[in-house]
Design an enzyme around this catalytic site. Structure first.
Site, short mmCIF file in Angstrom:
data_model
loop_
_atom_site.label_atom_id
_atom_site.label_comp_id
_atom_site.label_asym_id
_atom_site.label_seq_id
_atom_site.Cartn_x
_atom_site.Cartn_y
_atom_site.Cartn_z
N GLU A 157 2.93 5.28 3.52
CA GLU A 157 2.27 4.91 2.29
C GLU A 157 0.88 4.38 2.54
O GLU A 157 0.53 4.35 3.53
CB GLU A 157 3.23 3.88 1.73
CG GLU A 157 4.86 3.77 1.84
CD GLU A 157 5.07 4.62 0.38
OE1 GLU A 157 6.31 4.12 -0.05
OE2 GLU A 157 4.24 4.88 -0.38
N ASP A 185 11.04 13.00 7.36
CA ASP A 185 11.47 11.95 7.17
C ASP A 185 12.71 11.78 6.96
O ASP A 185 13.48 12.53 6.54
CB ASP A 185 10.61 11.04 6.11
CG ASP A 185 10.47 12.05 4.89
OD1 ASP A 185 9.48 11.82 3.92
OD2 ASP A 185 11.27 13.05 4.53
N ASN A 219 1.24 8.06 -5.28
CA ASN A 219 0.30 6.93 -4.80
C ASN A 219 -0.37 7.87 -3.61
O ASN A 219 -0.99 6.94 -2.79
CB ASN A 219 1.02 5.82 -4.30
CG ASN A 219 1.96 5.87 -3.31
OD1 ASN A 219 2.16 7.33 -2.84
ND2 ASN A 219 2.81 4.94 -2.97
N HIS A 237 1.09 9.30 -0.97
CA HIS A 237 2.00 9.28 0.23
C HIS A 237 2.01 10.53 0.73
O HIS A 237 2.28 11.71 -0.11
CB HIS A 237 3.01 8.13 0.29
CG HIS A 237 4.19 8.56 -0.24
ND1 HIS A 237 4.63 7.92 -1.66
CD2 HIS A 237 4.78 9.74 -0.20
CE1 HIS A 237 5.67 8.65 -1.88
NE2 HIS A 237 5.85 9.64 -1.18
C1 GLP Z 1 9.24 11.43 -1.29
C2 GLP Z 1 8.97 12.26 0.03
C3 GLP Z 1 7.93 13.16 0.26
C4 GLP Z 1 7.55 13.67 -1.04
C5 GLP Z 1 7.42 12.82 -2.05
C6 GLP Z 1 7.17 13.68 -3.52
O1 GLP Z 1 8.90 10.06 -0.99
N1 GLP Z 1 9.12 11.19 1.29
O2 GLP Z 1 7.87 13.73 1.54
O3 GLP Z 1 6.60 14.66 -0.85
O4 GLP Z 1 8.52 11.91 -2.24
O5 GLP Z 1 8.49 14.10 -4.10
P1 GLP Z 1 8.66 14.96 -5.09
O6 GLP Z 1 8.39 16.39 -4.57
O7 GLP Z 1 10.27 14.87 -5.77
O8 GLP Z 1 7.69 14.51 -6.15
#
Ligand code: GLP
Length: 246
Positions: A150, A74, A143, A145
């Site tokens: 989402e 992303d 959540n 995702h």
């Molecule tokens: C972001 C990214 C995801 C990631 C998630 C968790 O939204 N788009 O790809 O897995 O958050 O991030 P973190 O590893 O900082 O908890």
């Protein structure tokens, strides 16, 4: 509800560092076995330690990335490749600038494309053109995702522009000066795109992810919790530390 799984290969490590080591070992093994492999990569706090190890093994043991191709999950809409908080910049800083990968073989959606829908189609076809992703690394949002799919994301969704939920914006605000600076939309690989990867490793650490992990592992697959849609995939490994295992 215990953290167990009837559908994924679940690896519970003692610490976040052990989880990072486990995931890095699996990626390094794939790169050694298939030097021209296509890796799907994730951003956020969770994979940072894993990338550190890959950089270390490149420096110490000549782990060779020269023929590897990568696709990131992303990118925020509106952030260019040099923006301190863009995912392209994250990958350059955390991995690409420190290993011998050919940057022309590293793909991140272009958040500044003038025609975003065309960029989504371009990205999706680039993945298909290269033969698809061999090993996809995923994190998980609180959540449930995956990437920026989402709750409500369809299992057949493809690379597209999405609105970020308030919860995701708040969680990701920690990387920005102020919450007002967090983009409200992003380009993300779809759930259908992710499910076409031949192997998936989902990584989560810390107590904040334990609910999302338990729901993903133990509840019926539902688009209300996109990570649970991975249950339909034949080759998923989930690597968590004790805290994320609840
Ligand atoms: C972001 C990214 C995801 C990631 C998630 C968790 O939204 N788009 O790809 O897995 O958050 O991030 P973190 O590893 O900082 O908890």
């Amino acid at each position: 509800m215990k953290t167990e799984s009837t559908w994924a290969n679940l690896i519970i490590c003692d610490t976040p560092q052990d989880a990072a080591e486990e995931v890095a070992q699996q990626i390094a093994k794939r790169v050694r076995e298939s030097p021209m492999c296509k890796l799907g990569l994730a951003t956020g706090g969770t994979p940072v330690e894993t990338y550190k190890r890959l950089v270390q093994w490149h420096r110490q043991d000549d782990l060779d990335f020269s023929s590897v191709t990568t696709f990131n999950l992303d990118e925020y809409v509106g952030l260019g490749p040099k923006h301190p908080q863009s995912f392209r910049r994250f990958m350059d800083d955390q991995l690409f600038d420190h290993v011998n990968i050919n940057l022309l073989n590293t793909f991140v959606p272009d958040g500044t494309a003038s025609d975003q829908e065309q960029e989504c189609r371009r990205y999706e076809s680039k993945i298909q053109e290269t033969g698809g992703i061999d090993l996809q690394l995923l994190g998980i949002g609180h959540n449930g995702h995956i990437a920026f799919n989402e709750p409500g994301a369809d299992a057949t969704s493809r690379t597209r522009v999405v609105d970020l939920t308030d919860e995701t914006i708040k969680k990701n605000a920690r990387f920005f000066e102020s919450i007002d600076d967090v983009p409200r939309t992003a380009i993300t690989m779809g759930v259908g795109t992710i499910l076409e990867a031949r192997k998936i490793i989902l990584m989560a650490t810390g107590p904040g992810k334990s609910e999302a992990i338990k729901t993903m592992l133990n509840r019926p697959a539902t688009s209300a919790h996109p990570a649970s849609l991975l249950q339909t995939h034949p080759n998923v490994t989930v690597v968590v530390d004790q805290a994320a295992a609840g």
